[in-house]
Design a protein around this motif. Structure first.
Motif, PDB file in Angstrom:
ATOM      1  N   GLN A 115      -9.377   3.972  -2.585  1.00 46.10           N
ATOM      2  CA  GLN A 115      -8.307   3.284  -3.308  1.00 46.10           C
ATOM      3  C   GLN A 115      -7.030   4.103  -3.321  1.00 46.10           C
ATOM      4  O   GLN A 115      -5.932   3.589  -3.091  1.00 46.10           O
ATOM      5  CB  GLN A 115      -8.766   2.996  -4.745  1.00 46.10           C
ATOM      6  N   LEU A 116      -7.162   5.404  -3.573  1.00 46.08           N
ATOM      7  CA  LEU A 116      -5.994   6.286  -3.623  1.00 46.08           C
ATOM      8  C   LEU A 116      -5.297   6.375  -2.269  1.00 46.08           C
ATOM      9  O   LEU A 116      -4.065   6.314  -2.188  1.00 46.08           O
ATOM     10  CB  LEU A 116      -6.422   7.686  -4.083  1.00 46.08           C
ATOM     11  N   VAL A 117      -6.066   6.528  -1.215  1.00 44.64           N
ATOM     12  CA  VAL A 117      -5.495   6.617   0.130  1.00 44.64           C
ATOM     13  C   VAL A 117      -4.725   5.347   0.473  1.00 44.64           C
ATOM     14  O   VAL A 117      -3.585   5.397   0.952  1.00 44.64           O
ATOM     15  CB  VAL A 117      -6.600   6.890   1.179  1.00 44.64           C
ATOM     16  N   SER A 118      -5.350   4.205   0.228  1.00 46.19           N
ATOM     17  CA  SER A 118      -4.741   2.927   0.583  1.00 46.19           C
ATOM     18  C   SER A 118      -3.518   2.607  -0.275  1.00 46.19           C
ATOM     19  O   SER A 118      -2.497   2.130   0.225  1.00 46.19           O
ATOM     20  CB  SER A 118      -5.778   1.810   0.445  1.00 46.19           C
ATOM     21  N   GLU A 119      -3.622   2.891  -1.567  1.00 38.59           N
ATOM     22  CA  GLU A 119      -2.582   2.469  -2.506  1.00 38.59           C
ATOM     23  C   GLU A 119      -1.409   3.444  -2.594  1.00 38.59           C
ATOM     24  O   GLU A 119      -0.262   3.030  -2.792  1.00 38.59           O
ATOM     25  CB  GLU A 119      -3.199   2.294  -3.899  1.00 38.59           C
ATOM     26  N   VAL A 120      -1.680   4.754  -2.424  1.00 39.70           N
ATOM     27  CA  VAL A 120      -0.630   5.745  -2.660  1.00 39.70           C
ATOM     28  C   VAL A 120      -0.373   6.659  -1.468  1.00 39.70           C
ATOM     29  O   VAL A 120       0.766   6.789  -1.003  1.00 39.70           O
ATOM     30  CB  VAL A 120      -0.965   6.614  -3.903  1.00 39.70           C
ATOM     31  N   ILE A 121      -1.421   7.299  -0.963  1.00 39.19           N
ATOM     32  CA  ILE A 121      -1.212   8.373   0.014  1.00 39.19           C
ATOM     33  C   ILE A 121      -0.635   7.860   1.331  1.00 39.19           C
ATOM     34  O   ILE A 121       0.393   8.360   1.801  1.00 39.19           O
ATOM     35  CB  ILE A 121      -2.520   9.156   0.258  1.00 39.19           C
ATOM     36  N   LEU A 122      -1.277   6.872   1.936  1.00 41.53           N
ATOM     37  CA  LEU A 122      -0.774   6.377   3.219  1.00 41.53           C
ATOM     38  C   LEU A 122       0.627   5.783   3.113  1.00 41.53           C
ATOM     39  O   LEU A 122       1.479   6.071   3.966  1.00 41.53           O
ATOM     40  CB  LEU A 122      -1.748   5.363   3.813  1.00 41.53           C
ATOM     41  N   PRO A 123       0.921   4.973   2.087  1.00 40.62           N
ATOM     42  CA  PRO A 123       2.294   4.462   1.968  1.00 40.62           C
ATOM     43  C   PRO A 123       3.327   5.580   1.813  1.00 40.62           C
ATOM     44  O   PRO A 123       4.416   5.515   2.401  1.00 40.62           O
ATOM     45  CB  PRO A 123       2.237   3.581   0.714  1.00 40.62           C
ATOM     46  N   ALA A 124       2.993   6.621   1.046  1.00 34.87           N
ATOM     47  CA  ALA A 124       3.936   7.725   0.858  1.00 34.87           C
ATOM     48  C   ALA A 124       4.165   8.484   2.166  1.00 34.87           C
ATOM     49  O   ALA A 124       5.300   8.805   2.520  1.00 34.87           O
ATOM     50  CB  ALA A 124       3.417   8.679  -0.216  1.00 34.87           C
ATOM     51  N   LEU A 125       3.086   8.745   2.892  1.00 38.10           N
ATOM     52  CA  LEU A 125       3.230   9.446   4.172  1.00 38.10           C
ATOM     53  C   LEU A 125       4.014   8.606   5.175  1.00 38.10           C
ATOM     54  O   LEU A 125       4.811   9.137   5.948  1.00 38.10           O
ATOM     55  CB  LEU A 125       1.839   9.791   4.734  1.00 38.10           C
ATOM     56  N   ALA A 126       3.807   7.294   5.129  1.00 42.58           N
ATOM     57  CA  ALA A 126       4.526   6.396   6.035  1.00 42.58           C
ATOM     58  C   ALA A 126       6.025   6.409   5.760  1.00 42.58           C
ATOM     59  O   ALA A 126       6.835   6.171   6.666  1.00 42.58           O
ATOM     60  CB  ALA A 126       3.982   4.979   5.909  1.00 42.58           C
ATOM     61  N   GLU A 127       6.394   6.705   4.511  1.00 42.25           N
ATOM     62  CA  GLU A 127       7.808   6.789   4.143  1.00 42.25           C
ATOM     63  C   GLU A 127       8.375   8.181   4.391  1.00 42.25           C
ATOM     64  O   GLU A 127       9.534   8.457   4.048  1.00 42.25           O
ATOM     65  CB  GLU A 127       7.973   6.424   2.663  1.00 42.25           C
ATOM     66  N   GLY A 128       7.555   9.074   4.972  1.00 34.99           N
ATOM     67  CA  GLY A 128       8.028  10.413   5.279  1.00 34.99           C
ATOM     68  C   GLY A 128       8.013  11.366   4.103  1.00 34.99           C
ATOM     69  O   GLY A 128       8.655  12.420   4.144  1.00 34.99           O
ATOM     70  N   LYS A 129       7.288  11.024   3.049  1.00 32.93           N
ATOM     71  CA  LYS A 129       7.230  11.871   1.859  1.00 32.93           C
ATOM     72  C   LYS A 129       6.118  12.909   1.979  1.00 32.93           C
ATOM     73  O   LYS A 129       5.125  12.693   2.675  1.00 32.93           O
ATOM     74  CB  LYS A 129       6.997  11.010   0.608  1.00 32.93           C
ATOM     75  N   THR A 130       6.303  14.028   1.294  1.00 30.60           N
ATOM     76  CA  THR A 130       5.256  15.033   1.185  1.00 30.60           C
ATOM     77  C   THR A 130       4.320  14.620   0.056  1.00 30.60           C
ATOM     78  O   THR A 130       4.772  14.249  -1.032  1.00 30.60           O
ATOM     79  CB  THR A 130       5.849  16.420   0.881  1.00 30.60           C
ATOM     80  N   VAL A 131       3.023  14.674   0.325  1.00 32.35           N
ATOM     81  CA  VAL A 131       2.017  14.334  -0.685  1.00 32.35           C
ATOM     82  C   VAL A 131       1.229  15.593  -1.017  1.00 32.35           C
ATOM     83  O   VAL A 131       0.744  16.292  -0.126  1.00 32.35           O
ATOM     84  CB  VAL A 131       1.064  13.234  -0.181  1.00 32.35           C
ATOM     85  N   ILE A 132       1.112  15.887  -2.312  1.00 27.99           N
ATOM     86  CA  ILE A 132       0.339  17.035  -2.784  1.00 27.99           C
ATOM     87  C   ILE A 132      -0.785  16.521  -3.669  1.00 27.99           C
ATOM     88  O   ILE A 132      -0.537  15.863  -4.683  1.00 27.99           O
ATOM     89  CB  ILE A 132       1.233  18.031  -3.548  1.00 27.99           C
ATOM     90  N   CYS A 133      -2.013  16.810  -3.254  1.00 24.59           N
ATOM     91  CA  CYS A 133      -3.186  16.232  -3.916  1.00 24.59           C
ATOM     92  C   CYS A 133      -4.067  17.317  -4.529  1.00 24.59           C
ATOM     93  O   CYS A 133      -4.455  18.277  -3.856  1.00 24.59           O
ATOM     94  CB  CYS A 133      -3.988  15.412  -2.900  1.00 24.59           C
ATOM     95  N   ASP A 134      -4.388  17.154  -5.797  1.00 30.56           N
ATOM     96  CA  ASP A 134      -5.298  18.042  -6.520  1.00 30.56           C
ATOM     97  C   ASP A 134      -6.726  17.595  -6.229  1.00 30.56           C
ATOM     98  O   ASP A 134      -7.210  16.629  -6.789  1.00 30.56           O
ATOM     99  CB  ASP A 134      -4.992  17.954  -8.022  1.00 30.56           C
ATOM    100  N   ARG A 135      -7.382  18.304  -5.311  1.00 28.89           N
ATOM    101  CA  ARG A 135      -8.710  18.007  -4.770  1.00 28.89           C
ATOM    102  C   ARG A 135      -8.642  16.830  -3.779  1.00 28.89           C
ATOM    103  O   ARG A 135      -7.806  15.931  -3.897  1.00 28.89           O
ATOM    104  CB  ARG A 135      -9.755  17.720  -5.850  1.00 28.89           C
ATOM    105  N   TYR A 136      -9.575  16.876  -2.817  1.00 29.47           N
ATOM    106  CA  TYR A 136      -9.666  15.811  -1.821  1.00 29.47           C
ATOM    107  C   TYR A 136     -11.077  15.846  -1.242  1.00 29.47           C
ATOM    108  O   TYR A 136     -12.013  16.277  -1.921  1.00 29.47           O
ATOM    109  CB  TYR A 136      -8.568  15.994  -0.756  1.00 29.47           C
ATOM    110  N   VAL A 137     -11.232  15.438  -0.019  1.00 26.29           N
ATOM    111  CA  VAL A 137     -12.582  15.288   0.534  1.00 26.29           C
ATOM    112  C   VAL A 137     -13.329  16.620   0.643  1.00 26.29           C
ATOM    113  O   VAL A 137     -14.564  16.645   0.580  1.00 26.29           O
ATOM    114  CB  VAL A 137     -12.527  14.576   1.906  1.00 26.29           C
ATOM    115  N   ASP A 138     -12.615  17.737   0.761  1.00 20.21           N
ATOM    116  CA  ASP A 138     -13.302  19.031   0.811  1.00 20.21           C
ATOM    117  C   ASP A 138     -14.097  19.290  -0.469  1.00 20.21           C
ATOM    118  O   ASP A 138     -15.136  19.948  -0.433  1.00 20.21           O
ATOM    119  CB  ASP A 138     -12.300  20.157   1.042  1.00 20.21           C
ATOM    120  N   SER A 139     -13.615  18.775  -1.589  1.00 19.20           N
ATOM    121  CA  SER A 139     -14.371  18.897  -2.833  1.00 19.20           C
ATOM    122  C   SER A 139     -15.675  18.110  -2.756  1.00 19.20           C
ATOM    123  O   SER A 139     -16.717  18.563  -3.234  1.00 19.20           O
ATOM    124  CB  SER A 139     -13.543  18.406  -4.024  1.00 19.20           C
TER     125      SER A 139
END
Length: 202
Positions: free
Chosen positions: A73-97
């Motif tokens: 949900q997070l990837v689809s709703e926030v992360i991918l759209p932000a990256l597509a707009e050229g924004k830097t995304v900083i995430c507290d924990r991700y799949v490595d956790s």
């Protein structure tokens, strides 16, 4: 640029994220900040279920799948759209956790966790992962024990650490290993310097 932060409980990860956010704001660098699980309405509801101490009957498989669902949900709703707009995304924990906690500490294995997250990631792979490299028994703060994972044993959290280290060794340089200092600002400077060298920030 997609930057993730990882670390065991109580090592100062949240403090360092806050300091980095302040630094980027002061220097006029914009970024989107998210946390896992969470940062969307649906993902926050999943977070509440996963971390609720009353859900002691939850199986390891269910736990891993819930994390993957929140991530999707997070990837689809926030992360991918932000990256597509050229924004830097900083995430507290991700799949490595997920790999460290469910793959290593819960014993589900890296392949299982990787497989169920393949659907969630949608090619949203971190460019850089900052790992606060401190064993759980050396943590700067006592863990609050107010959520289900924090209540796990010392042996469990040691396996989590081992899982992170194993991933760092196999990451082809994606992991930036940061040995924290007692002075949080010294640690902050280490992180800023490392991210500058990678061209992630100015």
């Amino acid at each position: 640029m997609f930057i993730t932060f990882e670390g065991c409980e109580g090592v100062g990860k949240s403090t360092q994220l806050a300091l980095l956010k302040d630094y980027l704001k002061r220097t006029g660098q914009d970024a989107v900040y998210v946390r896992e699980p969470g940062s969307t309405v649906i993902s926050e509801k999943i977070r509440a279920v996963v971390l609720d101490p009353e859900n002691s009957a939850m199986t390891a498989e269910t736990e891993a799948l819930l994390y993957a669902a929140a991530r999707a949900q997070l990837v689809s709703e926030v992360i991918l759209p932000a990256l597509a707009e050229g924004k830097t995304v900083i995430c507290d924990r991700y799949v490595d956790s997920s790999v460290a906690y469910q793959g290593y500490a819960r014993g589900l294995g890296v392949e299982f966790v990787t497989a169920i997250n393949r659907f969630a990631l949608e090619n949203a792979t971190p460019d850089i992962t900052v790992f606060i490299d401190l064993r759980p028994d050396g943590a700067f703060r006592s863990v609050s024990r107010d959520d289900r994972l924090e209540r796990e044993s010392a042996a469990f959290h040691d396996k989590v650490y081992q899982g992170f280290v194993a991933q760092s060794q196999a990451s082809n340089g994606r992991f930036v290993m940061i040995k924290p200092e007692k002075d949080k600002f010294d640690t902050h400077r280490k992180i800023v310097d490392a991210l500058r060298k990678r061209g992630a920030i100015k």
